[in-house]
Motif scaffolding. Structure first.
Motif, short mmCIF file in Angstrom:
data_model
loop_
_atom_site.label_atom_id
_atom_site.label_comp_id
_atom_site.label_asym_id
_atom_site.label_seq_id
_atom_site.Cartn_x
_atom_site.Cartn_y
_atom_site.Cartn_z
N GLY A 13 0.80 -1.22 0.00
CA GLY A 13 0.00 0.00 0.00
C GLY A 13 0.83 1.27 0.00
N GLY A 14 0.21 2.31 -0.53
CA GLY A 14 0.86 3.61 -0.60
C GLY A 14 1.07 4.21 0.77
N SER A 15 0.14 3.97 1.69
CA SER A 15 0.30 4.49 3.05
C SER A 15 1.54 3.87 3.68
CB SER A 15 -0.92 4.15 3.90
OG SER A 15 -2.09 4.70 3.35
N TYR A 16 1.72 2.59 3.43
CA TYR A 16 2.89 1.89 3.97
C TYR A 16 4.18 2.47 3.38
CZ TYR A 16 5.53 -2.07 5.87
OH TYR A 16 6.40 -2.86 6.58
N THR A 37 -3.03 15.00 -5.99
CA THR A 37 -3.75 14.81 -4.73
C THR A 37 -4.98 13.94 -4.96
OG1 THR A 37 -4.97 16.86 -5.05
CG2 THR A 37 -2.95 16.99 -3.74
N THR A 38 -5.42 13.33 -3.88
CA THR A 38 -6.50 12.35 -3.96
C THR A 38 -7.78 12.95 -4.54
OG1 THR A 38 -5.54 11.40 -1.97
CG2 THR A 38 -7.75 10.66 -2.57
N VAL A 39 -8.14 14.12 -4.07
CA VAL A 39 -9.44 14.65 -4.48
C VAL A 39 -9.34 15.49 -5.75
CG1 VAL A 39 -11.46 15.96 -3.78
CG2 VAL A 39 -10.27 14.53 -2.12
N ILE A 82 7.97 12.43 -1.95
CA ILE A 82 6.85 12.75 -2.82
C ILE A 82 5.85 11.62 -2.82
CG2 ILE A 82 6.13 13.27 -5.18
CD1 ILE A 82 8.61 14.84 -5.52
N ASP A 83 4.64 11.95 -2.47
CA ASP A 83 3.56 10.99 -2.56
C ASP A 83 3.00 11.07 -3.97
OD1 ASP A 83 1.29 9.55 -2.54
OD2 ASP A 83 0.37 10.55 -0.81
N ALA A 84 3.53 10.20 -4.82
CA ALA A 84 3.07 10.14 -6.21
C ALA A 84 2.22 8.90 -6.40
CB ALA A 84 4.26 10.14 -7.16
N TRP A 131 4.70 5.44 -5.25
CA TRP A 131 3.94 5.36 -6.50
C TRP A 131 3.09 4.09 -6.44
CZ3 TRP A 131 6.90 5.89 -11.83
CH2 TRP A 131 6.01 5.73 -12.89
N ASN A 132 1.81 4.24 -6.62
CA ASN A 132 0.88 3.11 -6.60
C ASN A 132 0.49 2.68 -8.02
OD1 ASN A 132 0.56 2.73 -3.86
ND2 ASN A 132 -1.53 3.49 -3.76
N PRO A 133 1.16 1.72 -8.60
CA PRO A 133 0.71 1.24 -9.90
C PRO A 133 -0.72 0.66 -9.85
CG PRO A 133 2.97 0.59 -9.52
CD PRO A 133 2.47 1.16 -8.23
N HIS A 134 -1.19 0.35 -8.64
CA HIS A 134 -2.57 -0.18 -8.58
C HIS A 134 -3.63 0.91 -8.74
CE1 HIS A 134 -2.53 0.05 -3.86
NE2 HIS A 134 -3.32 0.99 -4.28
N LYS A 135 -3.20 2.13 -8.92
CA LYS A 135 -4.19 3.17 -9.20
C LYS A 135 -4.22 3.44 -10.72
CE LYS A 135 -3.65 5.40 -4.65
NZ LYS A 135 -4.82 4.93 -3.91
N MET A 136 -3.63 4.53 -11.12
CA MET A 136 -3.73 4.97 -12.52
C MET A 136 -3.23 3.94 -13.55
SD MET A 136 -4.67 7.75 -14.10
CE MET A 136 -4.39 8.58 -15.66
N CYS A 170 -4.93 2.60 4.25
CA CYS A 170 -6.06 3.11 3.49
C CYS A 170 -6.46 2.00 2.53
CB CYS A 170 -5.67 4.41 2.78
SG CYS A 170 -6.88 5.00 1.60
N GLY A 171 -5.81 1.93 1.37
CA GLY A 171 -6.10 0.84 0.45
C GLY A 171 -5.70 -0.50 1.06
N ARG A 172 -6.49 -1.51 0.76
CA ARG A 172 -6.22 -2.84 1.30
C ARG A 172 -6.59 -3.88 0.26
NH1 ARG A 172 -10.03 -4.40 5.40
NH2 ARG A 172 -8.39 -5.51 6.51
#
Ligand SMILES: Cc1ncc(COP(=O)(O)O)c(C=O)c1O
Ligand SMILES: Cc1ncc(COP(=O)(O)O)c(C=O)c1O
Lengths: 492, 492
Positions: free
Chosen positions: A150-153, A246-248, A271-273, A300-305, B354-356
């Protein structure tokens, strides 16, 4: 001893294979293929209490037959959300990528632990390959990285490294005797910066929120002011979390200005990318990330975009060996030096995690299948659709953009029902627009036809937040979203 | 605007489905079916540099054809370890459970985020169902729990809760102004206790290791002595990590005695049952966990002994609402109160994550398929095989047990080659026995026929550590292991 204990007769290998085949075919029909058809409902919404009556979740003393299990699995599909559906715009995930799914099939079949090369040789090498490629994209030319749950991690690990490289003794001694350490992020940063501050013993009060401009970007002057205030209080600024996407609102902080401030004040720049890192894949949009190479670390979260299946999160660091210095301890049962390979390939040596799922292979397979160019066109297409949507909103008098010029694929807007047309646009007006958003969303959700998220942010009361990322979405789908919102909100 | 950007022509939906089918059949043949055949090598070991030549890991600008991708996937299988193979005894994972795999197929097809009920309704309910069942097994009758990414993470969350319930203000203020906080674990506890101490800002020096007896169990008197010492130093003992099933020897700490000390000194009692929690599934062996219900929290990794696919880790807490109190913050974009369901089902509200990933469904499906009785017989069988192995070792004069009476399925032993038979059993003798262990292991690894782990622990120099958990392993396989070690070590 040595007598076989009672065994409930398990299914034969052939029966088990048949079961697996049946389940796989169900997955293909009910998720992969179903989510291509715009007429398939993407959710059949039930409340928890209703769901409990429709699907027997309770675990029992004895096992179920394959027939019963398949019926249960069918119900799992009946009441789950099709995140791969082209009308799913609810979150920063979606798209059900075939290569990502294929990668998961393999990872799950070879189910192993990504902590050591010995039992995960290929997974380890795919992790190195993907990290190396992503490091290059970011511009960390002598860096290292790791996949994280996870990105938070990722942000947590970065915060830990930031602290430990500044105060190496705190690895053994903890925070005792240290001055108060302060981290910074923008007021629109993801909440993980705050949660991680608590977790690491710094406390949420010591995670300072820097003001944003009206596009959601951190104001660098405000950042520096706060840094100076922090020092004046006798505290030590250790890290800033700048955000790429940003998230929103999908805003990108001004990285160069922030980097300048960080070097002036010796602050770790993270950087939170998680969301916006994907812009780096596109020649056309990578300017959004200008300056990220000046950071010390990037998540960087490849599980998003990028549409990799969840979980797929990457932490990249500019400097090599920091992870090891900060986290390694002597663990003779797992990390042995008498191995027939270079033990830098035992990845958990350098981490807080011991056991790890192998999250890299699926992304590696996607990258092999698409190449950089495939990902680039995926990102360009998503942005083109978001731009098209923005343009349509501008053209329609019953919609109002929150941010006139969105930077990324987040498009935020209100719907203005006929009852409110022409009214004076004061604070009350926007509050009223905000109040109808959840009603419209709920109607669409209950119809099973469209899922769009909503949120307030800063001074802006609740609005629709469209997230465009799925490559199966087309331009007409953008019109469809606006039409559906109109249709469901007209009477409000 | 609104013109479609250049697109590298992606495969058609039908081609993608065909590809997915081909990959799935490959998984069935090369992992599921292959690992049933004892003649299949379980690893074709290559060093990283060799592997790089055999498999092109590098990512490129353009994508690959399905034909090339399938060839790549084939190579992934060629060089991966078959953790489901009956001769894989290397780690506390394995067995490739069909129902676990089926659960993963579904979870991956519905790829979603387990943070909110809205987009993961069924996954959320399976998580609640499994947690409720496990809470009952542990004897936490009014508790709560959560799935976590790994057992180490479970321990971290427990440590955070222990700290925050004792010092609620530290959520916002951090550790500043607090006395030095000390955590305890046995000297044979998993290293995560130490890593988590650093992470949370306490420091490894403040993670105190309590002496064990010669079976690897924490000595309660030593624990209390250390607690008193800690208080005398002006520090505050906040938590003990007791272990149910230590990593190397499989020892169970004396929970009742530890619980007594904890209540005397107001210390949070956490049980790391990552490995040994599975004993609770068996009427015959659950006595090993006597007293675990007196703990405040317990971590259990179904991805170990229960053969759930990795990652599958559970943290259970005796008291409700602690997770929320310790971790919740106001996050209007994600956790909204105007939802059409009870928002206690939005699981990430109460977490640091957050994401899980949705880790519960696979375990839920396994439990549905086997019932309690299926898991019980799985555990009983594993223990029976470990006991059989122990007995065979006792009978063979060229093997020596490390612990005369193992409690769990870890069986630790040395092999005594003919060259050392009859020698005096002094410290040097055992050092020499230890020195040949890695050689034998390497020979077996290179032959691809058997993977067994090894480790030193405490005063015992390196020995073989057999881990028995795979339900496809039979009694003859136990003899086979000893024969293979003999065959590979005879000349040393
Ligand atoms: C006793 C014990 N506790 C904790 C862990 C850590 O679990 P994980 O590897 O899932 O972080 C392990 C696993 O090796 C273990 O054996
Ligand atoms: C900007 C940003 N950062 C971090 C995160 C957290 O990532 P994860 O949900 O994987 O922990 C998110 C996801 O919601 C995000 O949007």
């Amino acid at each position: 001893m040595a007598t076989n204990p009672d065994v409930t007769k398990p299914a034969s290998p052939e029966e088990q294979d048949k079961f697996l085949n049946d389940v796989f075919q169900m997955c293909m029909q009910r998720a992969v293929q179903a989510s291509r058809d715009r007429n398939t409902p993407l959710v059949n919404f039930k409340k928890p209490e209703e769901l409990k009556k429709l699907l027997n979740f309770e675990l029992q003393g004895t096992g179920e037959s394959h027939t019963n299990l398949l019926a249960l699995c069918d119900k799992v599909f009946d009441y789950s959300v099709l995140s791969g559906h082209p009308y799913f715009f609810n979150q920063q995930i979606g798209g059900l990528d075939s290569y990502g799914y294929a990668g998961n099939l393999i990872t799950d079949a070879l189910t192993t632990n990504g902590h050591t090369y010995e039992i995960a040789p290929v997974f380890t090498m795919t992790e190195f390959a993907v990290l190396e490629h992503m490091l290059k994209l970011v511009g960390f030319h002598n860096g290292e990285g790791t996949f994280c749950p996870g990105g938070s991690y990722c942000g947590m690990l970065a915060m830990n490294v930031a602290r430990l490289q500044k105060y190496p003794d705190s690895k053994s001694k903890g925070l005792y005797g240290l001055p108060r350490l302060v981290t910074f992020c923008s007021e629109q940063a993801h909440y993980s910066a705050e949660k991680n501050s608590t977790l690491l013993g710094l406390g949420t009060d010591n995670c300072w929120k820097v003001k944003c401009d009206n596009r959601g970007k951190m104001i660098p002057e405000e950042f520096e002011k706060r840094v100076i205030q922090c020092k004046n209080e006798g505290a030590v600024p250790i890290m800033v979390v700048a955000t790429a996407g940003t998230t929103v609102l999908g805003a990108f902080d001004p990285f160069h200005e922030i980097a300048d401030i960080c070097s002036r004040h010796d602050i770790w720049m993270h950087i939170d990318a998680a969301w916006g890192g994907a812009a780096l894949l596109s020649q056309k949009y990578k300017h959004l990330c200008d300056g990220v190479n000046r950071a010390d670390s990037l998540a960087w979260n490849p599980h998003k975009m990028m549409m990799a299946p969840i979980q797929c999160s990457v932490l990249l660091l500019k400097e090599k060996d920091l992870l090891n210095r900060c986290h390694s301890i002597n663990v003779p049962y797992l990390f042995q030096n008498d191995k027939p390979y270079d033990t830098k390939y035992d990845l958990s040596r350098n981490l807080v995690q011991c056991g790890r799922s192998c999250d890299a292979l699926k992304l590696w397979l996607m990258w092999k299948a698409k190449g950089d160019s495939g990902f680039e066109s995926q990102v360009n297409q998503a942005l083109a659709k978001a731009e098209y949507l923005t343009e349509q909103i501008r053209k329609r008098s019953d919609f109002r953009l929150v941010i006139p010029e969105p930077e990324y694929t987040n498009v935020s807007f209100w719907y203005i029902p006929p009852s409110m047309a022409g009214k004076e646009e004061n604070a009350d007006y926007f509050k009223q627009l905000a109040s109808i958003v959840p009603t419209i969303k709920l109607r669409m959700q209950l119809s099973g036809k469209l899922l769009v998220g909503y949120s307030p942010v800063g001074d802006y009361p609740t609005f629709f937040r469209m997230i465009v990322l799925n490559d199966k979405v087309n331009f007409e789908d953008m019109d469809h979203v606006l039409n559906e919102i109109e249709r469901n909100g007209r009477d409000l």
